[in-house]
Design a protein around this motif. Sequence first.
Motif, PDB file in Angstrom:
ATOM      1  N   ALA A 108      45.006  46.200  32.294  1.00  0.00           N
ATOM      2  CA  ALA A 108      46.294  46.680  31.816  1.00  0.00           C
ATOM      3  C   ALA A 108      46.644  48.018  32.430  1.00  0.00           C
ATOM      4  O   ALA A 108      45.777  48.822  32.753  1.00  0.00           O
ATOM      5  N   ASN A 109      47.906  48.248  32.576  1.00  0.00           N
ATOM      6  CA  ASN A 109      48.466  49.527  33.020  1.00  0.00           C
ATOM      7  C   ASN A 109      48.078  49.896  34.445  1.00  0.00           C
ATOM      8  O   ASN A 109      48.194  51.041  34.834  1.00  0.00           O
ATOM      9  N   GLN A 110      47.595  48.977  35.190  1.00  0.00           N
ATOM     10  CA  GLN A 110      47.320  49.286  36.588  1.00  0.00           C
ATOM     11  C   GLN A 110      48.620  49.135  37.367  1.00  0.00           C
ATOM     12  O   GLN A 110      49.497  48.365  37.004  1.00  0.00           O
ATOM     13  N   THR A 111      48.690  49.861  38.421  1.00  0.00           N
ATOM     14  CA  THR A 111      49.907  49.806  39.215  1.00  0.00           C
ATOM     15  C   THR A 111      49.709  48.861  40.376  1.00  0.00           C
ATOM     16  O   THR A 111      48.699  48.929  41.066  1.00  0.00           O
ATOM     17  N   ARG A 112      50.667  48.029  40.563  1.00  0.00           N
ATOM     18  CA  ARG A 112      50.566  47.085  41.656  1.00  0.00           C
ATOM     19  C   ARG A 112      50.573  47.826  42.988  1.00  0.00           C
ATOM     20  O   ARG A 112      51.374  48.728  43.198  1.00  0.00           O
ATOM     21  N   GLY A 113      49.677  47.444  43.870  1.00  0.00           N
ATOM     22  CA  GLY A 113      49.618  48.061  45.190  1.00  0.00           C
ATOM     23  C   GLY A 113      48.771  49.323  45.199  1.00  0.00           C
ATOM     24  O   GLY A 113      48.338  49.757  46.246  1.00  0.00           O
ATOM     25  N   GLY A 114      48.487  49.891  44.040  1.00  0.00           N
ATOM     26  CA  GLY A 114      47.657  51.081  43.986  1.00  0.00           C
ATOM     27  C   GLY A 114      46.229  50.681  43.682  1.00  0.00           C
ATOM     28  O   GLY A 114      45.565  50.026  44.492  1.00  0.00           O
ATOM     29  N   SER A 115      45.810  51.027  42.488  1.00  0.00           N
ATOM     30  CA  SER A 115      44.451  50.635  42.109  1.00  0.00           C
ATOM     31  C   SER A 115      44.364  49.144  41.819  1.00  0.00           C
ATOM     32  O   SER A 115      43.288  48.603  41.683  1.00  0.00           O
ATOM     33  N   GLY A 116      45.484  48.522  41.706  1.00  0.00           N
ATOM     34  CA  GLY A 116      45.462  47.089  41.420  1.00  0.00           C
ATOM     35  C   GLY A 116      45.255  46.261  42.662  1.00  0.00           C
ATOM     36  O   GLY A 116      46.025  45.362  42.947  1.00  0.00           O
ATOM     37  N   SER A 117      44.243  46.544  43.423  1.00  0.00           N
ATOM     38  CA  SER A 117      43.972  45.766  44.631  1.00  0.00           C
ATOM     39  C   SER A 117      43.210  44.502  44.240  1.00  0.00           C
ATOM     40  O   SER A 117      42.995  44.224  43.075  1.00  0.00           O
ATOM     41  N   ALA A 118      42.785  43.779  45.253  1.00  0.00           N
ATOM     42  CA  ALA A 118      42.200  42.461  45.004  1.00  0.00           C
ATOM     43  C   ALA A 118      40.975  42.523  44.091  1.00  0.00           C
ATOM     44  O   ALA A 118      40.732  41.624  43.317  1.00  0.00           O
ATOM     45  N   ASN A 119      40.212  43.613  44.199  1.00  0.00           N
ATOM     46  CA  ASN A 119      38.992  43.683  43.388  1.00  0.00           C
ATOM     47  C   ASN A 119      39.164  44.599  42.178  1.00  0.00           C
ATOM     48  O   ASN A 119      38.206  45.133  41.650  1.00  0.00           O
ATOM     49  N   ALA A 120      40.391  44.826  41.761  1.00  0.00           N
ATOM     50  CA  ALA A 120      40.618  45.799  40.702  1.00  0.00           C
ATOM     51  C   ALA A 120      40.036  45.363  39.378  1.00  0.00           C
ATOM     52  O   ALA A 120      39.685  46.184  38.552  1.00  0.00           O
ATOM     53  N   CYS A 121      39.989  44.093  39.135  1.00  0.00           N
ATOM     54  CA  CYS A 121      39.421  43.658  37.869  1.00  0.00           C
ATOM     55  C   CYS A 121      38.639  42.361  38.077  1.00  0.00           C
ATOM     56  O   CYS A 121      38.821  41.661  39.076  1.00  0.00           O
ATOM     57  N   GLY A 122      37.818  42.093  37.143  1.00  0.00           N
ATOM     58  CA  GLY A 122      36.965  40.911  37.236  1.00  0.00           C
ATOM     59  C   GLY A 122      35.794  41.100  36.315  1.00  0.00           C
ATOM     60  O   GLY A 122      35.901  41.804  35.313  1.00  0.00           O
ATOM     61  N   PHE A 123      34.687  40.511  36.653  1.00  0.00           N
ATOM     62  CA  PHE A 123      33.522  40.764  35.815  1.00  0.00           C
ATOM     63  C   PHE A 123      32.269  40.921  36.654  1.00  0.00           C
ATOM     64  O   PHE A 123      32.163  40.392  37.755  1.00  0.00           O
ATOM     65  N   ASN A 124      31.399  41.721  36.090  1.00  0.00           N
ATOM     66  CA  ASN A 124      30.141  42.003  36.752  1.00  0.00           C
ATOM     67  C   ASN A 124      29.076  41.075  36.167  1.00  0.00           C
ATOM     68  O   ASN A 124      28.889  41.036  34.957  1.00  0.00           O
ATOM     69  N   VAL A 125      28.430  40.349  37.045  1.00  0.00           N
ATOM     70  CA  VAL A 125      27.417  39.388  36.601  1.00  0.00           C
ATOM     71  C   VAL A 125      26.048  39.894  37.028  1.00  0.00           C
ATOM     72  O   VAL A 125      25.827  40.185  38.200  1.00  0.00           O
ATOM     73  N   THR A 126      25.171  40.006  36.083  1.00  0.00           N
ATOM     74  CA  THR A 126      23.791  40.404  36.374  1.00  0.00           C
ATOM     75  C   THR A 126      22.891  39.198  36.157  1.00  0.00           C
ATOM     76  O   THR A 126      22.937  38.571  35.098  1.00  0.00           O
ATOM     77  N   ASN A 127      22.130  38.897  37.169  1.00  0.00           N
ATOM     78  CA  ASN A 127      21.213  37.762  37.075  1.00  0.00           C
ATOM     79  C   ASN A 127      19.777  38.277  37.153  1.00  0.00           C
ATOM     80  O   ASN A 127      19.219  38.424  38.237  1.00  0.00           O
ATOM     81  N   PRO A 128      19.171  38.592  36.031  1.00  0.00           N
ATOM     82  CA  PRO A 128      17.802  39.127  36.068  1.00  0.00           C
ATOM     83  C   PRO A 128      16.734  38.045  36.223  1.00  0.00           C
ATOM     84  O   PRO A 128      15.550  38.353  36.272  1.00  0.00           O
ATOM     85  N   GLY A 129      17.145  36.812  36.274  1.00  0.00           N
ATOM     86  CA  GLY A 129      16.185  35.698  36.318  1.00  0.00           C
ATOM     87  C   GLY A 129      15.529  35.519  37.670  1.00  0.00           C
ATOM     88  O   GLY A 129      15.695  36.340  38.579  1.00  0.00           O
ATOM     89  N   TRP A 130      14.795  34.436  37.793  1.00  0.00           N
ATOM     90  CA  TRP A 130      14.003  34.174  39.013  1.00  0.00           C
ATOM     91  C   TRP A 130      14.702  33.205  39.955  1.00  0.00           C
ATOM     92  O   TRP A 130      14.181  32.903  41.024  1.00  0.00           O
ATOM     93  N   PHE A 131      15.839  32.694  39.551  1.00  0.00           N
ATOM     94  CA  PHE A 131      16.503  31.669  40.358  1.00  0.00           C
ATOM     95  C   PHE A 131      17.974  32.026  40.561  1.00  0.00           C
ATOM     96  O   PHE A 131      18.552  32.759  39.747  1.00  0.00           O
ATOM     97  N   PRO A 132      18.576  31.534  41.642  1.00  0.00           N
ATOM     98  CA  PRO A 132      19.983  31.893  41.900  1.00  0.00           C
ATOM     99  C   PRO A 132      20.941  31.244  40.902  1.00  0.00           C
ATOM    100  O   PRO A 132      20.669  30.172  40.362  1.00  0.00           O
ATOM    101  N   LEU A 133      22.045  31.945  40.725  1.00  0.00           N
ATOM    102  CA  LEU A 133      23.074  31.485  39.795  1.00  0.00           C
ATOM    103  C   LEU A 133      24.379  31.349  40.574  1.00  0.00           C
ATOM    104  O   LEU A 133      24.759  32.255  41.320  1.00  0.00           O
ATOM    105  N   THR A 134      25.026  30.228  40.437  1.00  0.00           N
ATOM    106  CA  THR A 134      26.298  29.996  41.122  1.00  0.00           C
ATOM    107  C   THR A 134      27.400  29.881  40.078  1.00  0.00           C
ATOM    108  O   THR A 134      27.230  29.173  39.085  1.00  0.00           O
ATOM    109  N   LEU A 135      28.488  30.586  40.321  1.00  0.00           N
ATOM    110  CA  LEU A 135      29.554  30.652  39.316  1.00  0.00           C
ATOM    111  C   LEU A 135      30.930  30.490  39.925  1.00  0.00           C
ATOM    112  O   LEU A 135      31.170  30.889  41.064  1.00  0.00           O
ATOM    113  N   GLN A 136      31.822  29.942  39.149  1.00  0.00           N
ATOM    114  CA  GLN A 136      33.239  29.931  39.505  1.00  0.00           C
ATOM    115  C   GLN A 136      34.032  29.786  38.219  1.00  0.00           C
ATOM    116  O   GLN A 136      33.599  29.086  37.294  1.00  0.00           O
ATOM    117  N   ALA A 137      35.170  30.454  38.164  1.00  0.00           N
ATOM    118  CA  ALA A 137      35.985  30.378  36.942  1.00  0.00           C
ATOM    119  C   ALA A 137      37.461  30.297  37.307  1.00  0.00           C
ATOM    120  O   ALA A 137      37.874  30.722  38.395  1.00  0.00           O
TER     121      ALA A 137
END
Lengths: 225, 184
Positions: free
Chosen positions: A68-97
């Motif tokens: 919210a409240n981000q300005t288009r073209g400024g901080s609202g670039s392609a990676n401005a929002c999303g989620f951080n995924v931490t995989n502490p396990g022993w095997f790879p994790l594949t995701l898509q949403a």
Amino acid sequence: MNTYYPYGRPPKPRLYRISRYLRWASVLATVLVFVYIVLAIFSLVVYHPTFTFYGSGSGGGSPFGSCANQTRGGSGSANACGFNVTNPGWFPLTLQAAFSIHEVNGPLLAHGSTPLVTIAPSTSENVALSLEFLALPSNNSTYVASGWINGSYASLFSLTITISLNGKFSFSPGTPVVTHARGGLSNPAFVKVPSSGPPLNHGDQCGNLQSPMRRSYALSERMGR
Amino acid sequence: MTAAYPSSPPPTLVSSPDGAWLPFRRPSPPWLYTVGVLKTLWSLFFFAVVPYFVFQLLGHFSGSSSSGISVHSDLPFQALIDLGIVLSLLTGARHIAKPTRWFGPIWFFRAVVKVGYVLLIAWNAILMASIGFSSGSVSIMFDYSGTIYLFLIGTALAMIAALITAYEDVKYPGERLPFDYPVK
């Protein structure tokens, strides 16, 4: 006929040995598969992946809030929002949403998606959420928000979760705030809608809504007059 | 000398490829049949009874339950149980036929049936659950086919071993018996 056997017993025939080794290999392969599956389940349960939303805007805690409240073209670039995924396990994790919001018997209001990402074991990665807002909701309209997430772990299990939520938009638009007043019919303006409204109000590409607006927010047309 | 198997017949001699006569003690039929039946029962439990109870368990959650949770599996349980019974019978038959030249072919046929059993699970290895509530619904699809396909590795190796044994029994009849049933 007496045959001398150096080890006190006759050597096993070649075909017999090959067959026996293959049988042992078969049992070993099955046991290893079991062990692999058990390890994968153990890793998934004990060291399960964690998700945290990120965004440079205010109101973190949810993807919409942090965008919210981000300005288009400024901080609202392609990676401005999303989620951080931490995989502490022993095997790879594949995701898509992916998600979409549309009015019942109405237009598609917004949609978004993440790329297909593979998170290596014991690492974390930012998964960018691309948002696109296509139309504004009508007041008192009913909407359906659909979310879809697919994840696979250790190439063994795949989990697909589909969420469908029904709701109703009920808000007063108030007075639009002109943030980029270059009005006119051929010069679209950018407007900011109060962020207290429903999720859609939080803007295009994690930022403000972009005209040409549809429905009652045709600000550029009004400014041109 | 201690008999290898209860009331086993006296040792028999068989010619080895290098010309020697090697003794072996064929297990007695009661012993063979007892172990064969036990192996059949164990396989029956694993390949038919367990799927049957899973089917019964899923039956409690299928359709719309009072909790609003519905679980559904695509597995064709009846076919799976039938195939499991065949597989179990072949497991027992394989043990009983071990001293004969039918061992290899029965073992191979069992491996083929097992491949069919595994593939039947793998092709339908999807578990679906849905939860409905007042303002929407959540559906979950769990695909575990990748796990099941891995079990084909062991079965494929067993299939090759069975073929080799069948060939060995045709080419050198009785050659393996002194090693499968050594005189102790």
